[in-house]
Design a protein around this motif. Structure first.
Motif, PDB file in Angstrom:
ATOM      1  N   SER A  35       0.809  -1.221   0.000  1.00  0.00           N
ATOM      2  CA  SER A  35       0.000   0.000   0.000  1.00  0.00           C
ATOM      3  C   SER A  35       0.847   1.277   0.000  1.00  0.00           C
ATOM      4  CB  SER A  35      -0.943  -0.001   1.208  1.00  0.00           C
ATOM      5  OG  SER A  35      -0.189  -0.003   2.396  1.00  0.00           O
ATOM      6  N   VAL A  36       2.174   1.144  -0.072  1.00  0.00           N
ATOM      7  CA  VAL A  36       3.065   2.306  -0.041  1.00  0.00           C
ATOM      8  C   VAL A  36       3.905   2.326  -1.305  1.00  0.00           C
ATOM      9  CG1 VAL A  36       4.940   3.439   1.223  1.00  0.00           C
ATOM     10  CG2 VAL A  36       3.189   2.189   2.481  1.00  0.00           C
ATOM     11  N   HIS A  37       3.866   3.450  -2.057  1.00  0.00           N
ATOM     12  CA  HIS A  37       4.658   3.523  -3.283  1.00  0.00           C
ATOM     13  C   HIS A  37       6.128   3.773  -2.943  1.00  0.00           C
ATOM     14  CE1 HIS A  37       4.969   7.913  -3.147  1.00  0.00           C
ATOM     15  NE2 HIS A  37       3.675   7.940  -2.860  1.00  0.00           N
ATOM     16  N   PRO A  38       7.054   3.447  -3.865  1.00  0.00           N
ATOM     17  CA  PRO A  38       8.491   3.545  -3.581  1.00  0.00           C
ATOM     18  C   PRO A  38       8.973   4.926  -3.140  1.00  0.00           C
ATOM     19  CG  PRO A  38       8.133   2.322  -5.600  1.00  0.00           C
ATOM     20  CD  PRO A  38       6.801   2.867  -5.183  1.00  0.00           C
ATOM     21  N   LEU A  39       8.378   5.996  -3.655  1.00  0.00           N
ATOM     22  CA  LEU A  39       8.800   7.341  -3.245  1.00  0.00           C
ATOM     23  C   LEU A  39       8.478   7.586  -1.775  1.00  0.00           C
ATOM     24  CD1 LEU A  39       7.678   9.548  -6.290  1.00  0.00           C
ATOM     25  CD2 LEU A  39       9.892   8.457  -5.898  1.00  0.00           C
ATOM     26  N   ALA A  40       7.375   7.032  -1.311  1.00  0.00           N
ATOM     27  CA  ALA A  40       6.937   7.271   0.064  1.00  0.00           C
ATOM     28  C   ALA A  40       7.764   6.512   1.085  1.00  0.00           C
ATOM     29  CB  ALA A  40       5.462   6.907   0.220  1.00  0.00           C
ATOM     30  N   CYS A  41       8.311   5.365   0.712  1.00  0.00           N
ATOM     31  CA  CYS A  41       9.052   4.575   1.701  1.00  0.00           C
ATOM     32  C   CYS A  41      10.562   4.737   1.573  1.00  0.00           C
ATOM     33  CB  CYS A  41       8.643   3.110   1.653  1.00  0.00           C
ATOM     34  SG  CYS A  41       9.099   2.225   0.164  1.00  0.00           S
ATOM     35  N   ARG A  68       5.688  16.753  -6.206  1.00  0.00           N
ATOM     36  CA  ARG A  68       4.778  16.352  -5.123  1.00  0.00           C
ATOM     37  C   ARG A  68       4.819  14.849  -4.984  1.00  0.00           C
ATOM     38  NH1 ARG A  68      -0.580  20.035  -6.150  1.00  0.00           N
ATOM     39  NH2 ARG A  68       0.500  22.023  -6.091  1.00  0.00           N
ATOM     40  N   GLN A  69       5.367  14.392  -3.881  1.00  0.00           N
ATOM     41  CA  GLN A  69       5.458  12.949  -3.735  1.00  0.00           C
ATOM     42  C   GLN A  69       4.402  12.374  -2.810  1.00  0.00           C
ATOM     43  OE1 GLN A  69       9.533  12.672  -2.245  1.00  0.00           O
ATOM     44  NE2 GLN A  69       8.731  11.396  -0.623  1.00  0.00           N
ATOM     45  N   GLY A  70       3.571  13.202  -2.219  1.00  0.00           N
ATOM     46  CA  GLY A  70       2.490  12.701  -1.382  1.00  0.00           C
ATOM     47  C   GLY A  70       2.935  12.402   0.030  1.00  0.00           C
ATOM     48  N   LYS A  71       3.658  11.310   0.213  1.00  0.00           N
ATOM     49  CA  LYS A  71       4.149  10.931   1.535  1.00  0.00           C
ATOM     50  C   LYS A  71       5.640  10.669   1.457  1.00  0.00           C
ATOM     51  CE  LYS A  71      -0.195   8.999   3.103  1.00  0.00           C
ATOM     52  NZ  LYS A  71      -0.867   7.850   3.701  1.00  0.00           N
ATOM     53  N   LYS A  72       6.297  10.674   2.634  1.00  0.00           N
ATOM     54  CA  LYS A  72       7.734  10.405   2.656  1.00  0.00           C
ATOM     55  C   LYS A  72       8.115   9.728   3.961  1.00  0.00           C
ATOM     56  CE  LYS A  72       9.070  14.890   4.513  1.00  0.00           C
ATOM     57  NZ  LYS A  72       9.921  16.051   4.347  1.00  0.00           N
ATOM     58  N   LEU A  73       9.243   9.027   3.926  1.00  0.00           N
ATOM     59  CA  LEU A  73       9.780   8.348   5.086  1.00  0.00           C
ATOM     60  C   LEU A  73      10.585   9.345   5.909  1.00  0.00           C
ATOM     61  CD1 LEU A  73      10.293   5.639   6.576  1.00  0.00           C
ATOM     62  CD2 LEU A  73      12.321   5.384   5.142  1.00  0.00           C
ATOM     63  N   SER A  91      11.891   6.935  15.898  1.00  0.00           N
ATOM     64  CA  SER A  91      11.121   5.959  15.135  1.00  0.00           C
ATOM     65  C   SER A  91      11.049   6.385  13.678  1.00  0.00           C
ATOM     66  CB  SER A  91       9.700   5.838  15.691  1.00  0.00           C
ATOM     67  OG  SER A  91       9.722   5.314  16.995  1.00  0.00           O
ATOM     68  N   LEU A  92      10.757   5.412  12.815  1.00  0.00           N
ATOM     69  CA  LEU A  92      10.494   5.694  11.410  1.00  0.00           C
ATOM     70  C   LEU A  92       8.988   5.788  11.213  1.00  0.00           C
ATOM     71  CD1 LEU A  92      12.935   3.281   9.512  1.00  0.00           C
ATOM     72  CD2 LEU A  92      13.221   5.731   9.959  1.00  0.00           C
ATOM     73  N   ALA A  93       8.580   6.692  10.337  1.00  0.00           N
ATOM     74  CA  ALA A  93       7.160   6.844  10.011  1.00  0.00           C
ATOM     75  C   ALA A  93       7.039   7.333   8.581  1.00  0.00           C
ATOM     76  CB  ALA A  93       6.485   7.815  10.959  1.00  0.00           C
ATOM     77  N   ILE A  94       5.936   7.027   7.957  1.00  0.00           N
ATOM     78  CA  ILE A  94       5.623   7.550   6.624  1.00  0.00           C
ATOM     79  C   ILE A  94       4.545   8.606   6.839  1.00  0.00           C
ATOM     80  CG2 ILE A  94       4.699   7.003   4.359  1.00  0.00           C
ATOM     81  CD1 ILE A  94       5.993   4.218   4.679  1.00  0.00           C
ATOM     82  N   VAL A  95       4.923   9.857   6.520  1.00  0.00           N
ATOM     83  CA  VAL A  95       4.023  10.980   6.780  1.00  0.00           C
ATOM     84  C   VAL A  95       3.751  11.742   5.491  1.00  0.00           C
ATOM     85  CG1 VAL A  95       4.842  11.235   9.163  1.00  0.00           C
ATOM     86  CG2 VAL A  95       5.909  12.571   7.349  1.00  0.00           C
ATOM     87  N   ARG A  96       2.676  12.519   5.507  1.00  0.00           N
ATOM     88  CA  ARG A  96       2.349  13.349   4.353  1.00  0.00           C
ATOM     89  C   ARG A  96       3.425  14.400   4.169  1.00  0.00           C
ATOM     90  NH1 ARG A  96      -0.932  13.165   0.825  1.00  0.00           N
ATOM     91  NH2 ARG A  96      -2.352  11.771   1.877  1.00  0.00           N
ATOM     92  N   ALA A  97       3.939  14.493   2.944  1.00  0.00           N
ATOM     93  CA  ALA A  97       4.962  15.506   2.628  1.00  0.00           C
ATOM     94  C   ALA A  97       4.298  16.866   2.542  1.00  0.00           C
ATOM     95  CB  ALA A  97       5.642  15.156   1.306  1.00  0.00           C
ATOM     96  N   LYS A  98       4.958  17.872   3.071  1.00  0.00           N
ATOM     97  CA  LYS A  98       4.421  19.236   3.016  1.00  0.00           C
ATOM     98  C   LYS A  98       4.579  19.791   1.615  1.00  0.00           C
ATOM     99  CE  LYS A  98       5.255  20.167   7.826  1.00  0.00           C
ATOM    100  NZ  LYS A  98       5.903  20.987   8.814  1.00  0.00           N
ATOM    101  N   SER A  99       3.575  20.514   1.148  1.00  0.00           N
ATOM    102  CA  SER A  99       3.629  21.175  -0.165  1.00  0.00           C
ATOM    103  C   SER A  99       4.496  22.407  -0.077  1.00  0.00           C
ATOM    104  CB  SER A  99       2.233  21.569  -0.631  1.00  0.00           C
ATOM    105  OG  SER A  99       1.417  20.427  -0.726  1.00  0.00           O
ATOM    106  N   ASP A 100       5.208  22.685  -1.172  1.00  0.00           N
ATOM    107  CA  ASP A 100       6.038  23.888  -1.218  1.00  0.00           C
ATOM    108  C   ASP A 100       5.230  25.120  -1.483  1.00  0.00           C
ATOM    109  OD1 ASP A 100       8.265  22.373  -0.748  1.00  0.00           O
ATOM    110  OD2 ASP A 100       8.733  22.119  -2.869  1.00  0.00           O
TER     111      ASP A 100
END
Length: 100
Positions: A35-41, A68-73, A91-100
């Motif tokens: 459920s996680v795309h490669p850019l996000a993890c 815009r990658q959506g989420k990031k590690l 800890s590691l988490a996958i969070v929503r990336a902030k928009s520029d």
């Protein structure tokens, strides 16, 4: 390594998790899931933009081209809500990336 090769481990699972957290290394079943795309993890550097035909290629290329990658590690100090890997202090988490 093939299943026929014995591998001597030099760390236990907790030590391995701490090492992954310190070095932001995603792991199958934790950060790397269906459920996680490669850019996000954190694996975007392993996805070649002009190779393939693979599921989701167009979406990943569009996300990169728009910046815009959506989420990031990320690695965050504890406590972390929704952490994928929990360590002693971070800890590691996958969070929503902030928009520029």
């Amino acid at each position: 390594a093939p299943n026929t090769e014995l591998i001597d481990s030099n760390m236990d699972e907790d030590d391995f998790s701490e090492y992954r957290i310190e070095n932001m290394i995603p792991y199958q079943g934790y950060e790397i899931t269906s459920s996680v795309h490669p850019l996000a993890c954190g694996l975007g550097h392993l996805v070649h933009e002009s190779k393939g035909c693979y599921i989701g290629q167009e979406i990943l290329v569009r996300m990169r081209s728009r910046g815009r990658q959506g989420k990031k590690l990320v690695c965050l100090p504890n406590p972390v809500e929704g952490a994928t890997t929990v360590g002693e202090t971070h800890s590691l988490a996958i969070v929503r990336a902030k928009s520029d």
